[in-house]
Design a protein around this motif. Structure first.
Motif, PDB file in Angstrom:
ATOM      1  N   THR A   5      22.966 -14.204 -32.706  1.00 36.25           N
ATOM      2  CA  THR A   5      24.005 -15.179 -32.976  1.00 36.25           C
ATOM      3  C   THR A   5      24.834 -15.649 -31.673  1.00 36.25           C
ATOM      4  N   ASP A   8      22.455 -18.362 -30.025  1.00 38.63           N
ATOM      5  CA  ASP A   8      22.563 -19.776 -31.036  1.00 38.63           C
ATOM      6  C   ASP A   8      23.866 -20.296 -30.628  1.00 38.63           C
ATOM      7  N   TYR A   9      24.963 -19.412 -30.634  1.00 42.71           N
ATOM      8  CA  TYR A   9      26.084 -20.064 -30.200  1.00 42.71           C
ATOM      9  C   TYR A   9      26.124 -20.976 -28.778  1.00 42.71           C
ATOM     10  N   ARG A  12      24.163 -24.148 -29.024  1.00 38.17           N
ATOM     11  CA  ARG A  12      24.736 -25.129 -29.737  1.00 38.17           C
ATOM     12  C   ARG A  12      25.773 -25.878 -28.622  1.00 38.17           C
ATOM     13  N   GLU A  25      30.684 -27.939 -33.760  1.00 41.72           N
ATOM     14  CA  GLU A  25      31.012 -26.945 -34.793  1.00 41.72           C
ATOM     15  C   GLU A  25      30.039 -25.837 -34.975  1.00 41.72           C
ATOM     16  N   ILE A  26      30.584 -24.473 -34.925  1.00 40.33           N
ATOM     17  CA  ILE A  26      29.742 -23.374 -34.844  1.00 40.33           C
ATOM     18  C   ILE A  26      30.261 -22.695 -35.799  1.00 40.33           C
ATOM     19  N   LYS A  32      32.153 -14.395 -30.986  1.00 41.56           N
ATOM     20  CA  LYS A  32      32.237 -15.726 -30.733  1.00 41.56           C
ATOM     21  C   LYS A  32      33.634 -16.178 -30.348  1.00 41.56           C
ATOM     22  N   THR A  36      34.892 -17.825 -26.839  1.00 41.51           N
ATOM     23  CA  THR A  36      35.560 -19.109 -27.083  1.00 41.51           C
ATOM     24  C   THR A  36      36.829 -19.152 -26.178  1.00 41.51           C
ATOM     25  N   SER A  58      34.261 -21.195 -39.098  1.00 37.53           N
ATOM     26  CA  SER A  58      33.929 -21.938 -38.238  1.00 37.53           C
ATOM     27  C   SER A  58      34.565 -22.063 -37.014  1.00 37.53           C
TER      28      SER A  58
END
Length: 132
Positions: A5, A8-9, A12, A25-26, A32, A36, A58
């Motif tokens: 994941t 993937d983050y 994106r 948008e994740i 995560k 961020t 999200s």
């Protein structure tokens, strides 16, 4: 189904910034959210917002671009530790990215933090990614 994941983050964010999108948008998770917050504190993104939905929470991230050239501020996002090969380092061996110009994000026993913060607290951990 996504097995990594965090990769993937990062993908994106990388794809959205290269495509010139303003917001990405994740799907959200605890790690995560911490990554961020670090990206925001280090000045790599403009802002972020955690949204709670009934199905899946999200994260909305406003990406940052250079004012004059319109190039993305994030030049490279590189996943270091992967599910198939984890990379752990001690406090003395924490990496410096681009001789201190970039950021290495580390998951420690004290939480997710930059390698500089981990070195100050004298803790090691799993090197998640490099950002510069």
């Amino acid at each position: 189904m996504v097995t990594d994941t965090i990769a993937d983050y990062l993908t994106r964010i990388r794809n959205a910034s290269r495509a010139g999108h303003r917001v990405v948008e994740i799907p959200s998770s605890g790690v995560k959210k911490e990554i961020t917050k670090i990206l925001f504190d280090q000045g790599y993104i403009l802002s972020y917002k955690f949204e709670e939905n009934k199905v899946q929470d999200s994260i909305k991230i406003a990406l940052k671009y250079d004012k004059y050239t319109k190039d993305p501020v994030i030049k490279k996002l590189e996943r270091v530790s992967k599910p198939g090969l984890r990379k752990y380092t001690g406090a003395a061996d924490l990496p410096r990215v681009l001789n201190g110009l970039g950021v290495a994000i580390v998951s420690t026993s004290h939480g997710v933090m930059t390698s500089k913060q981990a070195k100050n607290e004298n803790v090691g951990g799993e090197v998640l990614c490099y950002v510069y």
